[in-house]
Write an enzyme that holds these catalytic residues in place. Structure first.
Site, mmCIF file in Angstrom:
data_model
loop_
_atom_site.group_PDB
_atom_site.id
_atom_site.type_symbol
_atom_site.label_atom_id
_atom_site.label_comp_id
_atom_site.label_asym_id
_atom_site.label_seq_id
_atom_site.Cartn_x
_atom_site.Cartn_y
_atom_site.Cartn_z
ATOM 1 N N HIS A 1 0.873 -1.197 0.000
ATOM 2 C CA HIS A 1 0.000 0.000 0.000
ATOM 3 C C HIS A 1 0.900 1.234 0.000
ATOM 4 O O HIS A 1 1.492 1.583 1.019
ATOM 5 C CB HIS A 1 -0.890 0.007 1.245
ATOM 6 C CG HIS A 1 -1.856 1.152 1.298
ATOM 7 N ND1 HIS A 1 -3.193 0.984 1.586
ATOM 8 C CD2 HIS A 1 -1.694 2.487 1.119
ATOM 9 C CE1 HIS A 1 -3.796 2.163 1.567
ATOM 10 N NE2 HIS A 1 -2.906 3.095 1.296
ATOM 11 N N HIS B 1 1.545 5.370 -1.685
ATOM 12 C CA HIS B 1 1.175 6.548 -2.483
ATOM 13 C C HIS B 1 2.439 7.123 -3.100
ATOM 14 O O HIS B 1 3.343 7.564 -2.370
ATOM 15 C CB HIS B 1 0.508 7.617 -1.599
ATOM 16 C CG HIS B 1 -0.755 7.136 -0.970
ATOM 17 N ND1 HIS B 1 -1.989 7.315 -1.565
ATOM 18 C CD2 HIS B 1 -0.986 6.456 0.179
ATOM 19 C CE1 HIS B 1 -2.924 6.771 -0.795
ATOM 20 N NE2 HIS B 1 -2.342 6.245 0.269
ATOM 21 N N ARG C 1 2.119 9.447 -5.791
ATOM 22 C CA ARG C 1 1.739 10.739 -6.408
ATOM 23 C C ARG C 1 2.224 10.790 -7.861
ATOM 24 O O ARG C 1 2.535 9.767 -8.458
ATOM 25 C CB ARG C 1 2.291 11.939 -5.624
ATOM 26 C CG ARG C 1 2.150 11.861 -4.113
ATOM 27 C CD ARG C 1 0.738 11.725 -3.640
ATOM 28 N NE ARG C 1 0.654 11.906 -2.185
ATOM 29 C CZ ARG C 1 -0.355 11.517 -1.444
ATOM 30 N NH1 ARG C 1 -1.385 10.877 -1.981
ATOM 31 N NH2 ARG C 1 -0.370 11.721 -0.152
ATOM 32 N N ASN D 1 -5.257 7.347 -5.895
ATOM 33 C CA ASN D 1 -5.972 8.595 -5.535
ATOM 34 C C ASN D 1 -5.211 9.844 -5.968
ATOM 35 O O ASN D 1 -4.901 10.727 -5.182
ATOM 36 C CB ASN D 1 -6.304 8.647 -4.032
ATOM 37 C CG ASN D 1 -5.082 8.643 -3.143
ATOM 38 O OD1 ASN D 1 -4.026 8.126 -3.520
ATOM 39 N ND2 ASN D 1 -5.191 9.222 -1.960
ATOM 40 N N LYS E 1 -9.418 -0.334 -5.700
ATOM 41 C CA LYS E 1 -9.472 0.312 -4.387
ATOM 42 C C LYS E 1 -10.815 0.990 -4.154
ATOM 43 O O LYS E 1 -11.275 1.779 -4.976
ATOM 44 C CB LYS E 1 -8.342 1.352 -4.295
ATOM 45 C CG LYS E 1 -8.319 2.174 -3.018
ATOM 46 C CD LYS E 1 -7.809 1.389 -1.824
ATOM 47 C CE LYS E 1 -7.977 2.154 -0.515
ATOM 48 N NZ LYS E 1 -6.809 2.886 -0.108
ATOM 49 N N HIS F 1 -10.610 1.154 1.996
ATOM 50 C CA HIS F 1 -10.343 2.139 3.047
ATOM 51 C C HIS F 1 -11.524 1.999 3.991
ATOM 52 O O HIS F 1 -12.621 2.475 3.707
ATOM 53 C CB HIS F 1 -10.252 3.555 2.466
ATOM 54 C CG HIS F 1 -9.943 4.566 3.525
ATOM 55 N ND1 HIS F 1 -8.736 5.219 3.619
ATOM 56 C CD2 HIS F 1 -10.668 5.005 4.589
ATOM 57 C CE1 HIS F 1 -8.737 6.018 4.672
ATOM 58 N NE2 HIS F 1 -9.901 5.911 5.276
ATOM 59 N N HIS G 1 -4.654 -0.588 6.048
ATOM 60 C CA HIS G 1 -4.204 0.158 7.235
ATOM 61 C C HIS G 1 -5.114 0.004 8.452
ATOM 62 O O HIS G 1 -5.688 0.979 8.937
ATOM 63 C CB HIS G 1 -3.971 1.632 6.904
ATOM 64 C CG HIS G 1 -5.009 2.265 6.004
ATOM 65 N ND1 HIS G 1 -6.350 2.237 6.267
ATOM 66 C CD2 HIS G 1 -4.883 2.944 4.844
ATOM 67 C CE1 HIS G 1 -7.000 2.872 5.314
ATOM 68 N NE2 HIS G 1 -6.130 3.302 4.431
ATOM 69 N N ASP H 1 1.525 2.651 3.502
ATOM 70 C CA ASP H 1 0.658 3.831 3.347
ATOM 71 C C ASP H 1 1.492 5.106 3.430
ATOM 72 O O ASP H 1 1.008 6.151 3.875
ATOM 73 C CB ASP H 1 -0.464 3.852 4.397
ATOM 74 C CG ASP H 1 -1.602 4.773 4.003
ATOM 75 O OD1 ASP H 1 -1.628 5.226 2.841
ATOM 76 O OD2 ASP H 1 -2.458 5.049 4.848
ATOM 77 N N HIS I 1 3.066 14.565 1.506
ATOM 78 C CA HIS I 1 2.417 15.858 1.241
ATOM 79 C C HIS I 1 3.467 16.922 1.468
ATOM 80 O O HIS I 1 4.339 16.759 2.320
ATOM 81 C CB HIS I 1 1.273 16.112 2.224
ATOM 82 C CG HIS I 1 0.085 15.239 2.018
ATOM 83 N ND1 HIS I 1 -0.871 15.497 1.057
ATOM 84 C CD2 HIS I 1 -0.316 14.107 2.646
ATOM 85 C CE1 HIS I 1 -1.807 14.556 1.110
ATOM 86 N NE2 HIS I 1 -1.487 13.698 2.059
ATOM 87 N N ALA J 1 -4.040 14.747 5.556
ATOM 88 C CA ALA J 1 -3.677 13.485 6.210
ATOM 89 C C ALA J 1 -2.603 12.751 5.419
ATOM 90 O O ALA J 1 -2.703 12.643 4.195
ATOM 91 C CB ALA J 1 -4.915 12.608 6.324
HETATM 92 O O1 DOR Z 1 -3.311 9.505 5.754
HETATM 93 C C1 DOR Z 1 -3.694 9.188 4.630
HETATM 94 N N1 DOR Z 1 -3.162 9.744 3.520
HETATM 95 N N2 DOR Z 1 -4.678 8.297 4.518
HETATM 96 C C2 DOR Z 1 -5.238 8.018 3.336
HETATM 97 O O2 DOR Z 1 -6.133 7.217 3.316
HETATM 98 C C3 DOR Z 1 -4.816 8.720 2.114
HETATM 99 C C4 DOR Z 1 -3.462 9.223 2.236
HETATM 100 C C5 DOR Z 1 -3.085 10.220 1.158
HETATM 101 O O3 DOR Z 1 -3.344 9.968 -0.015
HETATM 102 O O4 DOR Z 1 -2.495 11.251 1.499
HETATM 103 ZN ZN ZN Z 2 -3.341 5.099 1.665
#
Ligand code: DOR
Ligand code: ZN
Length: 354
Positions: A15, A17, A19, A43, A101, A138, A176, A249, A253, A265
């Site tokens: 899992h 991310h 980007r 996402n 997902k 999720h 998660h 996960d 950011h 988040a």
């Molecule tokens: O903390 C998180 N960040 N939880 C998520 O489910 C998405 C993720 C994100 O894409 O930043």
């Molecule tokens: Zn995630």
């Protein structure tokens, strides 16, 4: 004598991310240097909804890979209420995607195009059951009446359990997991359901982001819960139970977006996740279960072989040097601070060396 060296099969991240654009190019090497494969979250803005979008995202990821890194992105599609079951089936048959997902609409970052009415996705779930394509969830309800600390437990009762009754052969990963209810549910369910656990949820509880001031770099979704839950999640991770495997996960950011009146988040752990995990498993006297969690149970669930390459861990007396921030053009991403010194370093072994 305590262990100061051990070797595991090269791990995978189930899992992640990554980007896109400049952020992708800055973070991908932290994963591809160590992990052989990762399930890539869809996402983006806009989300990766169709096979065509997944194919072009895959291209973008491959182009961003550091020269010489051997890394396989495992693509997913973002489920919407208008997802076409045929498009899903074809992208699974071609090998393009490994899972789909489900984000409940509004549950987290970039989930606005997610699912509001679960019945609308029944035809896709039916097709996924037939072709044995895993659904990644999720698992949090978005009902404003439900306290944020209860959203995972309520999701199990209101959504997940009924879904499993309706689609008993659909394989599901509860992503998660952060609560003892989640752990118990997965542990006591019949075959076909598993959970990913993140590195940070093994280490922090809710005090991390609330005590002594608001700490946005410990804020993620699902939010870390109280200590009893962290202990249940950690016991599941270190138990060797094949239903629980690593999904970091890791969710980068920019600091400006997190250090804000409405901070988003996500916790960035790709760069130090394995150093942190070696510490966690050693602390719990469970180094012998580390390989199951990071390298064996995930591939087994997805019907893939574990990696042939090995990753060697060495404990040193001085802490491993780890950047506190990653620079991306004019911005920064803060790296997860586990609150303890990292003494375990790791390196991929050469072919033939164990
Ligand atoms: O903390 C998180 N960040 N939880 C998520 O489910 C998405 C993720 C994100 O894409 O930043
Ligand atoms: Zn995630």
């Amino acid at each position: 004598m305590s262990v100061t060296q051990f070797t595991i099969r090269r791990p995978d991240d189930w899992h992640l991310h990554l980007r896109d654009g400049a952020m992708l190019r800055s973070v991908i090497g932290h994963t591809s240097a160590n992990f052989a494969r990762a399930i890539i979250m869809p996402n983006l803005v806009p989300p990766v909804v169709t096979a065509d979008q997944a194919a072009s995202y895959l291209e973008q990821i491959r182009a961003a890979l550091p020269e010489g890194d051997d890394f396989e992105p495992l693509m997913t599609l973002y489920l919407t209420e208008t997802t076409d079951p045929e498009d899903v089936a074809q992208s699974a048959a071609s090998g393009l995607i490994k899972a789909v997902k489900l984000y409940p609409a509004g549950a987290t970052t970039n989930s606005e195009s997610g699912v509001r009415d679960i019945e609308k996705i029944y035809p896709v779930l039916e097709r996924m059951s037939e072709i044995d394509l895993p659904l990644l969830v999720h698992g949090e309800v978005t009902d404003p009446e439900i306290d944020i600390f209860d959203r995972e437990a309520v999701f199990i009762d209101r959504v997940l359990d009924p879904l499993r009754q309706r689609f008993p052969t659909l394989r599901i990963v509860m992503e998660h997991v952060t609560t003892k209810e989640g752990v118990n549910y997965v542990m006591t369910s019949p075959k076909g359901i598993a959970a990913t656990l993140t590195t940070h949820h093994l280490i922090i509880n809710r005090n991390a982001y609330l005590v002594g001031g608001i700490k946005p770099h410990y804020y993620c979704l699902p939010v870390a819960k109280r200590e009893t839950h962290r202990l249940a999640v950690r016991a599941a991770a270190t138990s060797g139970n094949p239903r629980f495997f690593l999904g970091t996960d890791s969710a980068p950011h920019f600091d400006g977006a997190k250090e804000s009146a409405c901070g988003c988040a996500g916790i960035y752990t790709s760069i130090n996740t394995l150093n942190c995990l070696a510490h966690v498993f050693e602390d719990d006297g469970a180094l012998d279960q580390f390989e199951a969690f990071a390298s064996l149970s995930g591939p087994a669930f997805y019907g893939l072989l574990p990696n042939e390459q090995r990753l060697k861990f060495i404990k040193q007396s001085d802490p491993v040097e780890m950047p506190g921030k990653i620079s991306v053009q004019n911005e920064t991403i803060t790296v997860f601070d586990p609150g303890f010194a990292l003494l375990w370093r790791h390196e991929l072994t050469k072919a033939g060396e164990i």
